[in-house]
Design a protein around this motif. Structure first.
Motif, PDB file in Angstrom:
ATOM      1  N   MET A  44      18.232 -31.049 -13.138  1.00 54.10           N
ATOM      2  CA  MET A  44      17.411 -30.072 -12.431  1.00 54.10           C
ATOM      3  C   MET A  44      16.708 -30.686 -11.219  1.00 54.10           C
ATOM      4  O   MET A  44      16.642 -30.085 -10.152  1.00 54.10           O
ATOM      5  CB  MET A  44      16.348 -29.490 -13.384  1.00 54.10           C
ATOM      6  N   ARG A  45      16.174 -31.885 -11.397  1.00 56.01           N
ATOM      7  CA  ARG A  45      15.506 -32.549 -10.277  1.00 56.01           C
ATOM      8  C   ARG A  45      16.475 -32.754  -9.119  1.00 56.01           C
ATOM      9  O   ARG A  45      16.165 -32.496  -7.953  1.00 56.01           O
ATOM     10  CB  ARG A  45      14.944 -33.903 -10.718  1.00 56.01           C
ATOM     11  N   LYS A  46      17.653 -33.229  -9.475  1.00 59.17           N
ATOM     12  CA  LYS A  46      18.666 -33.475  -8.448  1.00 59.17           C
ATOM     13  C   LYS A  46      19.004 -32.178  -7.717  1.00 59.17           C
ATOM     14  O   LYS A  46      19.094 -32.132  -6.485  1.00 59.17           O
ATOM     15  CB  LYS A  46      19.921 -34.031  -9.135  1.00 59.17           C
ATOM     16  N   LEU A  47      19.207 -31.147  -8.495  1.00 59.10           N
ATOM     17  CA  LEU A  47      19.564 -29.842  -7.954  1.00 59.10           C
ATOM     18  C   LEU A  47      18.512 -29.358  -6.955  1.00 59.10           C
ATOM     19  O   LEU A  47      18.828 -28.938  -5.833  1.00 59.10           O
ATOM     20  CB  LEU A  47      19.675 -28.866  -9.131  1.00 59.10           C
ATOM     21  N   ILE A  48      17.263 -29.450  -7.361  1.00 60.95           N
ATOM     22  CA  ILE A  48      16.183 -28.982  -6.505  1.00 60.95           C
ATOM     23  C   ILE A  48      16.057 -29.836  -5.254  1.00 60.95           C
ATOM     24  O   ILE A  48      15.825 -29.327  -4.146  1.00 60.95           O
ATOM     25  CB  ILE A  48      14.856 -28.923  -7.300  1.00 60.95           C
ATOM     26  N   SER A  49      16.267 -31.129  -5.412  1.00 59.38           N
ATOM     27  CA  SER A  49      16.157 -31.983  -4.223  1.00 59.38           C
ATOM     28  C   SER A  49      17.294 -31.693  -3.257  1.00 59.38           C
ATOM     29  O   SER A  49      17.132 -31.760  -2.030  1.00 59.38           O
ATOM     30  CB  SER A  49      16.115 -33.457  -4.614  1.00 59.38           C
TER      31      SER A  49
END
Lengths: 87, 87, 87, 87
Positions: free
Chosen positions: B57-62
């Motif tokens: 999720m973090r990767k996706l948002i970044s």
DNA sequence: TCGGAAATCAAGACCC
DNA sequence: GGGTCTTGATTTCCGA
């Protein structure tokens, strides 16, 4: 409190030698890096004399780099997903 | 050499008051910022308990943020070109 | 291998909706956080134009934050002791 | 309004080729420069695992660079004087 | 919770 | 002198 000089004096010879080597390696690499920076500047000034707008060129190239980074990130995300699937 | 305390002592009252206000403003803003960081962490832990992989999720948002930045940059490049055309 | 799109497609509608909400919440919070960062930067530049040394100011504020943390720790310790007395 | 693609299309083939070459050269040089940056980071992390304080090491190396610059300046000044003597 | 890795941010260098 | 690039420092974040 020990001064820096005292600290260096109290180092073993081997440590001191190691220190010298590390410094030499970093300085060597930084010198090469500085040369490349010079080379890049020269390419831009060539471009300019060729009639290209260097500001635009810089932007363009930085944009291409971003694209590349993004592509790398997309792949990283894909890897993450694939890893997650194996859980 | 004047110590920091001496310097504060030698300030006019108005300056000292101004100083206090600036500090208060920054601290206020930083406190709010810290709260938001906490909130964000909480959302992620909610996600996790919901079964999402937070790393993904973090990767996706970044990545989404990068897309946004890139879009802005593309526009900046376009503006550059348009400016260049007017020369 | 399942493509990313396939994975999203295979989510239940409810899950997909939940995902969207989580992303929206995080992005909202991050946007607010970014605004605060901007505000803080602006306060510092105000300080600078007022004649304060921003580097010193930053140090000062970070020291105050440390003190605060220490105070909080002390209080936590105190609470612990007081709790122990009630046992 | 001419689109970006139109502008590129309207370039002569030779110009377009030249553009590609310039971009390739810059990107090549930047890639090498990035590699060196990585190498430098690696040397620092080696130092760290060897027990050196990297922050201090960075400071040390930057001071040496300053000294070097000063020496170069002094020499330039000396050259200037020597040149003047020949007038 | 600690330490390392990475992002963020301001300061300084450098070119135009 | 204005703006961009780079560097150095701080903060943040994650994994062990």
């Amino acid at each position: 409190m020990m001064s820096e000089q005292d600290r260096v004096d109290s180092m073993g010879d081997a440590t001191r030698e190691k220190l010298r080597q590390f410094i030499a390696r970093v300085e060597r690499l930084e010198a090469e890096k500085a040369e490349l920076a010079t080379d890049i500047r020269e390419v831009y000034s060539e471009m300019k004399s060729f009639g290209f707008d260097t500001k635009v060129m810089r932007k363009l190239i930085s944009l291409r780099k971003q694209d590349e980074n993004e592509r790398a990130e997309q792949e990283a995300l894909l890897d993450l997903y694939m890893g997650a699937l194996n859980d």
